[in-house]
Write an enzyme that holds these catalytic residues in place. Structure first.
Site, PDB file in Angstrom:
ATOM      1  N   HIS A  41      -3.249  11.724  -8.659  1.00  0.00           N
ATOM      2  CA  HIS A  41      -4.250  10.710  -8.983  1.00  0.00           C
ATOM      3  C   HIS A  41      -3.916   9.354  -8.359  1.00  0.00           C
ATOM      4  CE1 HIS A  41      -6.137  13.531 -11.618  1.00  0.00           C
ATOM      5  NE2 HIS A  41      -5.100  13.607 -12.441  1.00  0.00           N
TER       6      HIS A  41
ATOM      7  N   HIS B 272      -6.836  23.498  -8.098  1.00  0.00           N
ATOM      8  CA  HIS B 272      -7.016  22.488  -9.137  1.00  0.00           C
ATOM      9  C   HIS B 272      -6.677  21.094  -8.620  1.00  0.00           C
ATOM     10  CE1 HIS B 272      -7.700  20.913 -13.082  1.00  0.00           C
ATOM     11  NE2 HIS B 272      -6.663  20.120 -12.869  1.00  0.00           N
TER      12      HIS B 272
ATOM     13  N   HIS C  24     -12.188  15.798 -14.030  1.00  0.00           N
ATOM     14  CA  HIS C  24     -12.865  17.104 -13.927  1.00  0.00           C
ATOM     15  C   HIS C  24     -14.380  16.941 -14.012  1.00  0.00           C
ATOM     16  CE1 HIS C  24      -8.941  18.924 -15.757  1.00  0.00           C
ATOM     17  NE2 HIS C  24      -8.758  18.374 -14.564  1.00  0.00           N
TER      18      HIS C  24
ATOM     19  N   ASP D  61      -9.063  17.844  -8.763  1.00  0.00           N
ATOM     20  CA  ASP D  61      -8.663  16.494  -9.148  1.00  0.00           C
ATOM     21  C   ASP D  61      -8.996  15.478  -8.061  1.00  0.00           C
ATOM     22  OD1 ASP D  61      -7.676  17.198 -11.631  1.00  0.00           O
ATOM     23  OD2 ASP D  61      -5.578  17.245 -11.006  1.00  0.00           O
TER      24      ASP D  61
END
Length: 315
Positions: free
Chosen positions: A269, A242, A84, A246
């Site tokens: 990720h 969101h 973030h 990321d």
């Protein structure tokens, strides 16, 4: 008009501090952001017995991608949940920064990037006298894992197209697609919060994760497949936004901003890091460019140059 490039590197004008709690450790942590010289890049200094251990914010330093992006050794010294913060650095166009941190995890704050934006606004952003270099994608690259995939494609700008697909009807299939600049980041992405499922809480706690998670810093989906946070969603597709946040944070670990389009489906990720490694390991897929001298009223042209000294162009 074409894609408007910023010619010169930036840093913050003044020191600024944030305090909060690690979402996984549940422990308090303080972070100081300090100005840095051109070509420093983004560098973390982890306090360790009166000394600092340095971690460069580069994909070559990523040690784990389970539930968050971690720099360093997962069983040794590391800094977790950097995404973030790094998304904010990327979204606001900050090239050089020293980050002093007194714990192994960046604070989760409210689960979004809003507090980081406010901190950097308080510090101010300064333009330096050294040219900014960009990674320009010149051919498509793609990684796949089961039904998930991520890819970079040439594009005259910086664009993200992030699609998610969850079985939970509270989320379902969502897409966020947009070119990126600081105004768009502030308005459309920065406020999107991290999220999770109540049914996973006990398993995560048993594994030592999410010890600092709460309704104050996470969107939580209950057993009835409804968002249980008072006030509900900040955006209709907050979950996809969101995931875009990321992705921006993960791709900020390239060592320079990129010119191109990043697309993903059911990513995360691990997939983001794999796509970035694939891009940077193929020297035919990108080139390093900076702007030429501008003529009044004309869009800047780009020329190929050597890469920044702090960036791992071949991994």
């Amino acid at each position: 008009m074409g894609f408007v490039l910023h010619d010169y590197q930036t840093t913050v004008k003044a020191r600024v501090t944030l305090t909060g709690t690690g979402v996984h450790s549940g422990k308090p942590v303080t972070v100081h952001f300090l100005p840095a010289d051109a070509d420093t890049g983004i560098v973390f200094h982890l306090a360790n017995g009166g000394e600092f251990r340095e971690f460069r914010a580069l994909v070559s330093e990523v040690g784990a991608t389970d539930l968050c992006t971690m720099l360093g050794d997962p069983v040794g010294q590391h800094i977790g949940t950097v995404e973030h913060l790094m998304a904010t650095v990327f979204g606001l166009g900050i090239d050089n920064l020293i980050i002093e941190i007194d714990g192994p995890e960046v604070p989760i704050l409210d689960g979004s990037a809003v507090a980081f934006v406010e901190a950097f606004d308080q510090a101010g952003i300064e333009t330096l006298s050294v040219k900014r270099r960009y990674i320009r994608v010149v051919k498509p690259i793609r990684v796949e894992a089961g039904a998930s995939w991520a890819e970079f494609r040439p594009y005259d700008g910086m664009r993200f197209e992030v699609e998610i697909d969850f079985e939970s009807p509270a989320i379902g299939r969502q897409l966020f697609a947009s070119d990126i600049n600081p105004d768009i980041f502030r308005r459309d992405i920065a406020r999107a919060r991290t999220f999770g499922f109540m049914k996973d809480v006990e398993r995560l706690w048993a594994a030592g994760y999410a010890l600092g998670s709460s309704l104050e810093n996470s969107l939580v989906i209950g057993d009835d497949n409804r968002v249980i946070n008072v006030g509900g969603l900040r955006y209709p597709n907050e979950f996809a936004r969101h995931k875009t946040l990321d992705a921006m944070g993960d791709l900020a670990l390239a060592g320079a901003r990129f010119i191109g389009c990043f697309r993903s489906y059911r990513g995360g990720h691990r997939m983001n890091a794999a796509a970035l490694r694939r891009l940077l390991s193929d020297r035919t897929a990108f080139e390093i460019v900076e702007t030429r001298r501008r003529e009044r009223g004309r869009v800047a042209e780009m020329i190929a140059v050597s890469g920044p000294v702090y960036a791992p162009w071949v991994i």
